[in-house]
Scaffold this active site. Structure first.
Site, PDB file in Angstrom:
ATOM      1  N   HIS A  52       0.837  -1.205   0.000  1.00  0.00           N
ATOM      2  CA  HIS A  52       0.000   0.000   0.000  1.00  0.00           C
ATOM      3  C   HIS A  52       0.874   1.260   0.000  1.00  0.00           C
ATOM      4  O   HIS A  52       0.562   2.245  -0.659  1.00  0.00           O
ATOM      5  CB  HIS A  52      -0.892   0.039   1.242  1.00  0.00           C
ATOM      6  CG  HIS A  52      -1.892  -1.076   1.314  1.00  0.00           C
ATOM      7  ND1 HIS A  52      -1.770  -2.129   2.181  1.00  0.00           N
ATOM      8  CD2 HIS A  52      -3.030  -1.295   0.614  1.00  0.00           C
ATOM      9  CE1 HIS A  52      -2.790  -2.947   2.034  1.00  0.00           C
ATOM     10  NE2 HIS A  52      -3.577  -2.475   1.086  1.00  0.00           N
ATOM     11  N   GLN A  76     -18.201  -6.684  -0.590  1.00  0.00           N
ATOM     12  CA  GLN A  76     -17.324  -7.541  -1.401  1.00  0.00           C
ATOM     13  C   GLN A  76     -16.957  -8.842  -0.690  1.00  0.00           C
ATOM     14  O   GLN A  76     -16.166  -9.618  -1.197  1.00  0.00           O
ATOM     15  CB  GLN A  76     -16.081  -6.776  -1.860  1.00  0.00           C
ATOM     16  CG  GLN A  76     -15.098  -6.384  -0.776  1.00  0.00           C
ATOM     17  CD  GLN A  76     -14.023  -5.447  -1.302  1.00  0.00           C
ATOM     18  OE1 GLN A  76     -14.265  -4.262  -1.512  1.00  0.00           O
ATOM     19  NE2 GLN A  76     -12.827  -5.950  -1.539  1.00  0.00           N
ATOM     20  N   VAL A 191       4.489  -5.626  -4.815  1.00  0.00           N
ATOM     21  CA  VAL A 191       5.655  -5.578  -3.917  1.00  0.00           C
ATOM     22  C   VAL A 191       5.779  -6.956  -3.269  1.00  0.00           C
ATOM     23  O   VAL A 191       4.779  -7.557  -2.864  1.00  0.00           O
ATOM     24  CB  VAL A 191       5.479  -4.473  -2.849  1.00  0.00           C
ATOM     25  CG1 VAL A 191       6.675  -4.441  -1.901  1.00  0.00           C
ATOM     26  CG2 VAL A 191       5.300  -3.120  -3.524  1.00  0.00           C
ATOM     27  N   SER A 200       0.640  -9.205   1.256  1.00  0.00           N
ATOM     28  CA  SER A 200      -0.811  -9.251   1.431  1.00  0.00           C
ATOM     29  C   SER A 200      -1.082  -9.206   2.918  1.00  0.00           C
ATOM     30  O   SER A 200      -0.281  -9.708   3.723  1.00  0.00           O
ATOM     31  CB  SER A 200      -1.348 -10.568   0.842  1.00  0.00           C
ATOM     32  OG  SER A 200      -2.603 -10.874   1.419  1.00  0.00           O
ATOM     33  N   SER A 201      -2.219  -8.602   3.272  1.00  0.00           N
ATOM     34  CA  SER A 201      -2.533  -8.551   4.709  1.00  0.00           C
ATOM     35  C   SER A 201      -2.791  -9.961   5.253  1.00  0.00           C
ATOM     36  O   SER A 201      -2.775 -10.162   6.464  1.00  0.00           O
ATOM     37  CB  SER A 201      -3.726  -7.630   4.972  1.00  0.00           C
ATOM     38  OG  SER A 201      -4.623  -7.684   3.914  1.00  0.00           O
ATOM     39  N   ARG A 202      -3.006 -10.939   4.368  1.00  0.00           N
ATOM     40  CA  ARG A 202      -3.229 -12.319   4.837  1.00  0.00           C
ATOM     41  C   ARG A 202      -1.936 -13.059   5.178  1.00  0.00           C
ATOM     42  O   ARG A 202      -1.986 -14.145   5.757  1.00  0.00           O
ATOM     43  CB  ARG A 202      -3.930 -13.123   3.744  1.00  0.00           C
ATOM     44  CG  ARG A 202      -5.327 -12.660   3.519  1.00  0.00           C
ATOM     45  CD  ARG A 202      -5.980 -13.380   2.397  1.00  0.00           C
ATOM     46  NE  ARG A 202      -7.252 -12.737   2.141  1.00  0.00           N
ATOM     47  CZ  ARG A 202      -8.040 -13.015   1.156  1.00  0.00           C
ATOM     48  NH1 ARG A 202      -7.720 -13.954   0.311  1.00  0.00           N
ATOM     49  NH2 ARG A 202      -9.180 -12.389   1.004  1.00  0.00           N
TER      50      ARG A 202
HETATM   51  O1  PAF Z   1      -8.125  -3.819  -2.978  1.00  0.00           O
HETATM   52  C1  PAF Z   1      -8.801  -3.469  -1.981  1.00  0.00           C
HETATM   53  O2  PAF Z   1      -8.272  -3.252  -0.894  1.00  0.00           O
HETATM   54  C2  PAF Z   1     -10.307  -3.328  -2.109  1.00  0.00           C
HETATM   55  O3  PAF Z   1     -10.826  -4.299  -2.951  1.00  0.00           O
HETATM   56  C3  PAF Z   1     -10.754  -1.919  -2.549  1.00  0.00           C
HETATM   57  C4  PAF Z   1     -10.238  -1.573  -3.929  1.00  0.00           C
HETATM   58  C5  PAF Z   1     -10.230  -0.897  -1.551  1.00  0.00           C
HETATM   59  C6  PAF Z   1     -12.267  -1.839  -2.565  1.00  0.00           C
HETATM   60  O4  PAF Z   1     -12.817  -2.104  -1.330  1.00  0.00           O
END
Ligand code: PAF
Length: 301
Positions: A52, A76, A191, A200-202
């Site tokens: 990020h 989502q 990255v 990844s946060s996972r």
């Molecule tokens: O990639 C993400 O973290 C999410 O899918 C997003 C783009 C912020 C939408 O909630």
């Protein structure tokens, strides 16, 4: 937070404002646009990591001002995906935004984004049913809906997404083009950890053994890329060997390996360039990572 719902960050340079309401975002961005400053936007669900941060830096290189949103989007998540367990380390996220010199962080509540009576949802069509969409029905409709809402609140000139979620970036580009949205979508490189695992946060859920084994995901992608560059086009042969590399040791089970067009994500019969190789696996090691999905990809032009 002060009485205007604003938290002022002890930030580098101009300072990082943290806001919670749509009006505050609109006012700040309108003022910047009024001064002919360009605005970059990084939408996130928090749990921010170096991936990020690289998106924030890209935004800062491309634009005069940078907005980050931190919002765990319920629409989502599927019914079997644990929305409540999604990490929400807000103070660490705000610290990361301050350190990166982000100008504005938008942290809305669920009621701000989805007030009572909310009923309009985007359907992304066939693209949303491919690959990740097959295992996560409705996921991309939820992503497109929230990203469209965030675009309409933030009105950025540029929005930056990570290549790790390649299908997400293709869905967003399609939406921007289909709906004639005045925003430029930029996709920034994945990255990786030193051994190649995509950030990844996972990843925090992986124990030592499954973490070691997870390096096989990127190794398999690199191996396939080298083979393709040497002229291999037989997707079946590549897939068989990649599966062996990924499942070695029994820590991960393969969901799919896709050889597809990088722009449309439609499957290709042969592994011919331009090509995106998509991989999705599930961790099967007993423990906190069990059942979690890990995805990665490489694009070969
Ligand atoms: O990639 C993400 O973290 C999410 O899918 C997003 C783009 C912020 C939408 O909630």
């Amino acid at each position: 937070m002060n009485s205007q719902g604003t938290t002022q960050g002890a930030a580098r340079g101009r300072g990082t404002r943290i806001v919670h309401s749509i009006t505050q975002v609109r006012r700040a961005v309108a003022a910047w646009h009024g001064q002919e400053l360009t605005v970059g936007f990084v939408p996130t669900m928090g749990a921010l990591h170096a991936g990020h941060r690289s998106l924030m830096r890209r935004s800062k290189r491309l634009c005069d001002r940078t907005v980050v949103s931190v919002f765990v989007n319920p629409t989502q998540f599927g019914p079997r995906e644990d929305l409540r367990a999604y990490p929400r380390p807000l103070s660490a996220d705000l610290k990361a935004c301050r350190e990166e010199g982000v100008d504005l962080v938008f942290v809305p509540s669920v009621a701000t984004i989805y007030p009572e009576g909310f009923g309009t949802k985007l359907k992304v069509g066939d693209l949303g049913n491919l690959w990740e969409g097959r295992s996560r029905p409705g996921h991309f409709d939820g992503v497109a809906t929230v990203v469209l809402k965030l675009f309409s609140i933030v009105t950025p000139d540029v929005a930056i997404f990570g290549q790790k979620d390649l299908q997400q970036s293709v869905v967003i580009r399609r939406m921007v083009s289909d709906l004639n949205l005045p925003v430029r979508v930029v996709v920034s490189p994945t990255v990786r950890e030193n051994d190649g695992l995509a950030l990844s946060s996972r990843n925090v859920y992986l124990d030592r053994l499954s973490r070691n084994a997870s390096a096989g995901i990127y190794q398999s992608l690199r191996w396939a890329r080298a083979q393709i560059k040497e002229g291999e086009t037989r997707a079946g042969r590549l897939r068989t060997r990649m599966r062996r590399m990924i499942e070695d040791g029994g820590y991960f089970s393969l969901d799919y390996i896709g050889f597809c067009d990088p722009l449309t994500l439609t499957e290709k019969a042969g592994a011919r360039r331009p090509l995106a190789i998509l991989v999705a696996v599930k961790c099967v090691t007993p423990g906190p990572a069990q059942g979690r999905r890990y995805i990665d990809n490489l694009v070969i032009r």
